[in-house]
Scaffold this motif. Structure first.
Motif, short mmCIF file in Angstrom:
data_model
loop_
_atom_site.label_atom_id
_atom_site.label_comp_id
_atom_site.label_asym_id
_atom_site.label_seq_id
_atom_site.Cartn_x
_atom_site.Cartn_y
_atom_site.Cartn_z
N LEU A 163 15.47 25.46 13.56
CA LEU A 163 16.12 26.20 12.47
C LEU A 163 16.10 27.70 12.75
CD1 LEU A 163 14.69 24.29 9.37
CD2 LEU A 163 17.05 24.22 10.20
N ALA A 164 14.97 28.19 13.29
CA ALA A 164 14.87 29.61 13.60
C ALA A 164 15.88 29.99 14.68
CB ALA A 164 13.45 29.95 14.04
N ALA A 165 16.02 29.12 15.70
CA ALA A 165 16.97 29.41 16.78
C ALA A 165 18.41 29.41 16.28
CB ALA A 165 16.81 28.38 17.89
N ARG A 166 18.66 28.69 15.18
CA ARG A 166 20.00 28.63 14.61
C ARG A 166 20.23 29.70 13.56
NH1 ARG A 166 22.53 23.31 15.36
NH2 ARG A 166 23.51 23.49 13.31
N GLY A 167 19.26 30.62 13.41
CA GLY A 167 19.49 31.78 12.56
C GLY A 167 18.74 31.83 11.26
N GLU A 223 22.89 21.26 6.21
CA GLU A 223 23.85 20.83 5.20
C GLU A 223 23.15 20.43 3.91
OE1 GLU A 223 27.22 18.97 8.29
OE2 GLU A 223 25.87 17.66 7.14
N ILE A 224 22.01 19.75 4.03
CA ILE A 224 21.25 19.35 2.84
C ILE A 224 20.78 20.59 2.08
CG2 ILE A 224 19.11 18.27 2.06
CD1 ILE A 224 19.49 16.21 4.33
N TYR A 225 20.27 21.58 2.80
CA TYR A 225 19.85 22.81 2.13
C TYR A 225 21.03 23.45 1.38
CZ TYR A 225 16.04 22.48 5.61
OH TYR A 225 14.99 22.06 6.41
N CYS A 280 14.73 12.12 13.56
CA CYS A 280 13.89 13.24 14.00
C CYS A 280 14.60 14.04 15.09
CB CYS A 280 12.55 12.72 14.53
SG CYS A 280 11.49 12.02 13.26
N GLY A 281 15.37 13.34 15.91
CA GLY A 281 16.13 14.03 16.96
C GLY A 281 15.25 14.43 18.14
N ILE A 282 15.89 14.59 19.29
CA ILE A 282 15.20 15.04 20.50
C ILE A 282 16.12 15.99 21.26
CG2 ILE A 282 13.65 13.08 20.84
CD1 ILE A 282 15.78 11.93 22.73
N LEU A 293 19.34 18.94 13.09
CA LEU A 293 19.20 20.26 12.50
C LEU A 293 20.41 20.60 11.64
CD1 LEU A 293 17.81 22.13 15.62
CD2 LEU A 293 16.55 21.69 13.50
N ALA A 294 21.60 20.27 12.13
CA ALA A 294 22.81 20.56 11.36
C ALA A 294 22.82 19.81 10.04
CB ALA A 294 24.04 20.20 12.19
#
Length: 412
Positions: free
Chosen positions: A56-60, A405-407, A213-215, A400-401
């Motif tokens: 999330l931090a890397a995405r801004g 979107e949920i947020y 969870c994603g990888i 992450l995307a």
């Protein structure tokens, strides 16, 4: 990663280091992640939360993590672009390595942190000490809350020494507690559809969304196998790999008991990566049934070196019966490994054309599947390709995307 200490407050009980929040003309979305387990803890929930925060931090986003201190005393530091607030903690008597935040003053501390950080949304990663304190504080501040479940009662039975006859009742009580706490969240997620359905079946009254969870697919591209084996001191022979905690619910005795049957057909070895309370029992079992020299215990391997571990293997085994997703299995798939997994909990959703499921406890069936993969180059290649294709649907950028979107949906 280098840690940059932030200004701290007096070390009073319940007090935490001050937040250095610089005003900005157009503030980035601020997410506060509350978790009872975070690196250096070694478990799936810890790794997922760390990747979520960093991603999330890397995405801004402006990301704050609240977790237990790994040293006992509180501190705040910036790690990998994430502000990490570590709270007073004590060793968990029931677990050899984990620590928990002390309940005294925790609600007040959490309310203070949320008041200072002023997050737009709070994302809770569990329902224990820090998780429930964050839910209460966020509710008092009128903030939207996302809660992600990583919990299975089976994960605690070994450490709590719950007698077998009481585990069903203890499990029901644990699910009731989780349901009561998570009902305060505005949105609840869990890694798989099977895990989501389980939560509803256990009495959770609201909708549960499955978000993988994603990888990081790029990290686990295969490297030269012979080189990888030399790096870890492994013999250059067909290799069955397990990565994870060596604890009761992982059922690793299935793999040890399967190995003699595999050795009737293949000059193989089993490699177990990780630490846990069952290691000595597993070593004794391997020696007793005559495969001690064909079972290698590599102990803890840093996360940065795991891609090389997967490259050393030919097939990945996951005998666990309490997996809500299994990040290690996903990583093995991203490395192009066929999978042999227990037909239990959420593991079946990862096995489709890329390996086999077996009945938990049936070592002969497990051995038959392992042998089939290790003795057929064509089957191995087909399953390896299928693993890569399935893993591609779990790219962490997609996860992450979806959380972003949920947020946004909750803030709207």
């Amino acid at each position: 990663m280098n840690a940059v200490p932030a200004p701290s407050s007096p070390d009073l009980p319940g007090a935490q280091p001050s937040l250095a929040v610089a005003p900005a003309p157009a503030r980035r979305r601020r997410v506060l992640i509350a978790t009872d387990t975070y690196p250096p803890d070694v478990n799936g929930a810890s790794y997922f939360t760390h990747r979520l925060a960093g991603g999330l931090a890397a995405r801004g986003a402006d990301v704050h993590v609240v977790c237990a201190s790994d040293e006992g005393r509180p501190r705040t530091e910036i790690v990998g672009g994430v502000m990490v607030h570590r709270l007073w903690s004590a060793r968990l008597p029931l677990h050899p390595t984990m620590r928990i935040s002390l309940p005294a003053g925790l609600k007040r501390t959490m309310a203070h942190l949320i008041g200072r950080a002023r997050p737009d949304v709070v994302h809770v990663q569990g329902h224990f000490m820090i998780g429930r304190a964050a839910l209460a504080a966020a509710g008092g501040a009128g903030l939207p809350v996302v809660a992600t479940n990583h919990f299975m009662p089976d994960n605690l039975f070994q450490f709590a020494r719950v007698p077998a006859g009481l585990r069903a009742r203890a499990g029901d009580m644990a699910w009731q507690d989780l349901t009561r706490i998570f009902a305060r969240a505005h949105r609840v997620t869990t890694p798989t559809r099977i895990a989501a359905r389980l939560l509803v079946d256990k009495g959770f009254p609201h909708e549960v969304e499955a978000v993988s969870c994603g990888i990081d697919l790029q990290r686990f591209q295969r490297q030269p196998q012979e080189w990888a084996r030399r790096r870890f001191g492994l013999a250059d022979r067909p290799t069955v790999l397990f990565v994870g905690r060596l604890d009761e619910e992982k059922r690793l005795e299935d793999l040890i008991r399967a190995l003699p049957y595999v050795l009737n057909h293949v000059d193989a070895q089993a490699v177990l990566v990780g630490t846990g309370g069952k290691r000595q029992d597993l070593e004794r079992l391997a020696t007793r049934i005559g495969v001690g020299e064909r079972v290698r215990f590599l102990g803890f391997i840093p996360d940065a070196d795991l891609p090389q571990v997967y490259s050393a293997a030919d097939v990945f085994a996951m005998p666990g019966v309490a997996e809500l997703q299994s990040i290690a299995t996903l990583e093995a798939m991203a490395a192009g490994l066929p999978i042999v997994a227990a037909d239990a909990m959420a593991l079946p959703h990862l096995v489709s054309g890329n390996g086999f499921l077996y009945r938990p406890g049936d070592a002969k069936e497990m051995a038959r599947h392992l042998t089939g993969i290790l003795t057929s180059g064509e089957a191995h290649a087909t399953m390896a390709k299928a693993s890569l294709a399935i893993a591609a649907t779990h790219d962490h950028q997609r996860s992450l995307a979806r959380f972003e979107e949920i947020y946004t949906e909750l803030l709207a």
